[in-house]
Design a protein around this motif. Structure first.
Motif, PDB file in Angstrom:
ATOM      1  N   GLY A  71       0.805  -1.216   0.000  1.00  0.00           N
ATOM      2  CA  GLY A  71       0.000   0.000   0.000  1.00  0.00           C
ATOM      3  C   GLY A  71       0.833   1.258   0.000  1.00  0.00           C
ATOM      4  O   GLY A  71       0.288   2.368  -0.045  1.00  0.00           O
ATOM      5  N   TYR A  72       2.167   1.114   0.038  1.00  0.00           N
ATOM      6  CA  TYR A  72       3.041   2.285   0.049  1.00  0.00           C
ATOM      7  C   TYR A  72       3.629   2.487  -1.341  1.00  0.00           C
ATOM      8  O   TYR A  72       4.297   1.611  -1.881  1.00  0.00           O
ATOM      9  CB  TYR A  72       4.166   2.124   1.075  1.00  0.00           C
ATOM     10  CG  TYR A  72       5.144   3.278   1.044  1.00  0.00           C
ATOM     11  CD1 TYR A  72       4.713   4.568   1.331  1.00  0.00           C
ATOM     12  CD2 TYR A  72       6.485   3.086   0.713  1.00  0.00           C
ATOM     13  CE1 TYR A  72       5.592   5.641   1.284  1.00  0.00           C
ATOM     14  CE2 TYR A  72       7.369   4.149   0.674  1.00  0.00           C
ATOM     15  CZ  TYR A  72       6.910   5.425   0.962  1.00  0.00           C
ATOM     16  OH  TYR A  72       7.777   6.493   0.908  1.00  0.00           O
ATOM     17  N   THR A  73       3.399   3.679  -1.907  1.00  0.00           N
ATOM     18  CA  THR A  73       3.863   4.002  -3.249  1.00  0.00           C
ATOM     19  C   THR A  73       5.002   5.003  -3.186  1.00  0.00           C
ATOM     20  O   THR A  73       4.898   6.033  -2.512  1.00  0.00           O
ATOM     21  CB  THR A  73       2.717   4.600  -4.088  1.00  0.00           C
ATOM     22  OG1 THR A  73       1.643   3.651  -4.167  1.00  0.00           O
ATOM     23  CG2 THR A  73       3.188   4.937  -5.492  1.00  0.00           C
ATOM     24  N   SER A  74       6.104   4.684  -3.881  1.00  0.00           N
ATOM     25  CA  SER A  74       7.244   5.585  -3.890  1.00  0.00           C
ATOM     26  C   SER A  74       8.123   5.266  -5.088  1.00  0.00           C
ATOM     27  O   SER A  74       8.195   4.121  -5.537  1.00  0.00           O
ATOM     28  CB  SER A  74       8.069   5.433  -2.611  1.00  0.00           C
ATOM     29  OG  SER A  74       9.269   6.175  -2.685  1.00  0.00           O
ATOM     30  N   ASP A  75       8.789   6.291  -5.599  1.00  0.00           N
ATOM     31  CA  ASP A  75       9.835   6.108  -6.589  1.00  0.00           C
ATOM     32  C   ASP A  75      11.158   6.417  -5.894  1.00  0.00           C
ATOM     33  O   ASP A  75      11.472   7.585  -5.637  1.00  0.00           O
ATOM     34  CB  ASP A  75       9.631   7.046  -7.783  1.00  0.00           C
ATOM     35  CG  ASP A  75      10.703   6.888  -8.842  1.00  0.00           C
ATOM     36  OD1 ASP A  75      11.655   6.111  -8.622  1.00  0.00           O
ATOM     37  OD2 ASP A  75      10.603   7.546  -9.898  1.00  0.00           O
ATOM     38  N   PRO A  76      11.944   5.403  -5.559  1.00  0.00           N
ATOM     39  CA  PRO A  76      13.161   5.639  -4.771  1.00  0.00           C
ATOM     40  C   PRO A  76      14.335   6.157  -5.585  1.00  0.00           C
ATOM     41  O   PRO A  76      15.393   6.426  -5.018  1.00  0.00           O
ATOM     42  CB  PRO A  76      13.476   4.244  -4.219  1.00  0.00           C
ATOM     43  CG  PRO A  76      12.987   3.325  -5.288  1.00  0.00           C
ATOM     44  CD  PRO A  76      11.751   3.979  -5.864  1.00  0.00           C
ATOM     45  N   TRP A  99       0.501   0.412   5.443  1.00  0.00           N
ATOM     46  CA  TRP A  99       1.392  -0.668   5.857  1.00  0.00           C
ATOM     47  C   TRP A  99       1.368  -0.825   7.372  1.00  0.00           C
ATOM     48  O   TRP A  99       1.534   0.138   8.116  1.00  0.00           O
ATOM     49  CB  TRP A  99       2.814  -0.373   5.383  1.00  0.00           C
ATOM     50  CG  TRP A  99       3.834  -1.407   5.744  1.00  0.00           C
ATOM     51  CD1 TRP A  99       4.902  -1.247   6.569  1.00  0.00           C
ATOM     52  CD2 TRP A  99       3.911  -2.749   5.260  1.00  0.00           C
ATOM     53  NE1 TRP A  99       5.646  -2.395   6.637  1.00  0.00           N
ATOM     54  CE2 TRP A  99       5.050  -3.348   5.842  1.00  0.00           C
ATOM     55  CE3 TRP A  99       3.131  -3.510   4.394  1.00  0.00           C
ATOM     56  CZ2 TRP A  99       5.426  -4.661   5.590  1.00  0.00           C
ATOM     57  CZ3 TRP A  99       3.501  -4.818   4.130  1.00  0.00           C
ATOM     58  CH2 TRP A  99       4.631  -5.382   4.722  1.00  0.00           C
ATOM     59  N   ALA A 100       1.134  -2.060   7.849  1.00  0.00           N
ATOM     60  CA  ALA A 100       0.911  -2.294   9.277  1.00  0.00           C
ATOM     61  C   ALA A 100       2.090  -2.969   9.975  1.00  0.00           C
ATOM     62  O   ALA A 100       1.992  -3.311  11.158  1.00  0.00           O
ATOM     63  CB  ALA A 100      -0.346  -3.146   9.464  1.00  0.00           C
TER      64      ALA A 100
END
Length: 366
Positions: free
Chosen positions: A34-39, A71-72
């Motif tokens: 559920g976590y969206t990112s472009d690293p 995110w849990a």
């Protein structure tokens, strides 16, 4: 966060005696976590252990955002001055050395694979998680279909903006700029791929590069675009005519439309992906233009714009209810004309429903 899909992945891990799966593709990380990112060049990773809690590993500057997502489970970060692989190894070794680690062979760089091998030299790294993840993504839930429908609605809005921007002398890039500017004003943060607007002969290149070419009377103008909305993508193509088209232009357009409608009509559980491609391809081949339909009929869609499966002749994957994919036949005659018509659809118990509703009959802008 998608706990059910992680549980399904862990069932596969148990059956294959895999202790740990390393997810490196940011799209797949978003799908599970559920976590969206472009690293960018930094490391973003999701580690799913068979016998322990999963954890996210992010650059330090992203830890807070990851913790505030859905995110849990634990989130660990690293500073640019630190060796991320040393920290990753320490975290994994807390619960013992994994004997078998699955990776995404299609996405993991050689350099990062070498780092993994260096810190876990005795581990078996032969397992590939990608085919399993593709199958997990294949059947969409009702919630996913609703999000894809919302993304499709925004694609329709984008087409409307683009059609209104078409005028004599307007450059392809100018039309694209207007589409994306107006969408951002309305809250759409990103396109699902680089927007295509191709006019006249340029449309004869299926993946052409928009530029300074301007719209002229009698041009066909091809739009291929989509947005990312709440993590899910849309993808649609329409070809319109600026002023009155020629009889030949109409002939090619109507043939592509006939092929697209035939494919949509044929979609139902039980048919194969290859058979769908053949349905559309035969329509075009029977009129002598088969050589100019030079790509597959379609591709899956979801959290990424190109997902499994590929709709191409010879693929014996059986279509099931809940699958989502594009139907996009085209004819591209070099230095002459290019026409593509595309909707993405979801499969129902006896047919399919498109995510985009912009009419497919030839639109003539006066």
């Amino acid at each position: 966060m998608n706990q059910n899909k992680m549980n399904e992945l862990k069932s596969w891990m148990a059956s294959e005696q895999i202790d740990l799966t390393y997810i490196s593709d940011p799209h797949h990380i978003a799908y599970f976590s559920g976590y969206t990112s472009d690293p960018h060049e930094r490391i973003l990773a999701l580690f799913i252990a068979l016998e322990d809690d999963p954890f996210l590993f992010t650059p330090a500057l992203e830890v807070e955002d990851a913790e505030n997502s859905s995110w849990a489970y634990p989130v660990y970060g690293y500073l640019d001055s630190e060796n991320p692989w040393e920290k990753i190894a320490q975290l994994i070794k807390k619960t013992g050395l994994p004997k078998k680690i699955a990776t995404e062979k299609e996405f993991l760089s050689v350099a990062r694979f070498d780092q993994l091998k260096a810190f876990f030299p005795e581990a078996d790294l032969s397992a590939n998680a990608v085919p399993v993840i593709e199958k997990l993504q294949l059947i969409k839930t009702k919630e996913e279909i609703n999000l894809l429908m919302e993304a499709g609605n925004w694609a329709d809005v984008a087409l409307e903006i683009g059609f209104q921007a078409v005028k004599e002398g307007a450059a392809e890039q100018e039309i694209i700029a207007e589409i994306e500017y107006q969408l951002k004003r309305r809250g759409v943060r990103a396109m699902s791929f680089d927007t295509l607007v191709l006019t006249g002969k340029n449309a004869a290149s299926p993946h052409g590069t928009p530029g300074k070419t301007t719209v002229k009377n009698g041009d066909f103008v091809l739009f291929d675009l989509g947005v990312v909305w709440k993590g899910y993508c849309s993808d649609v193509t329409r070809t319109i005519s600026f002023k009155e088209p020629t009889a030949f232009q109409r002939e090619i357009y109507e043939l592509v439309l006939k092929a697209q409608l035939a494919a949509a009509e044929a979609v139902k559980p039980g048919i194969t992906a290859g058979e769908l491609d053949t349905v559309a391809r035969l329509v075009i081949e029977e009129q002598g233009y088969g050589a100019y339909f030079n790509h597959r009929l379609g591709h899956g869609i979801g959290t990424t714009v190109h997902e499994y499966p590929s709709l191409i002749t010879g693929n014996d994957l059986v279509i099931e209810e809940g699958m989502c994919f594009s139907l996009e036949p085209g004819i591209y005659i070099p230095n002459n004309i290019g026409v593509r018509i595309e909707d993405c659809v979801y499969v129902t118990e006896n047919g399919c429903v498109p995510f985009t509703k912009t009419p497919k009959e030839l639109q003539i802008l006066e």
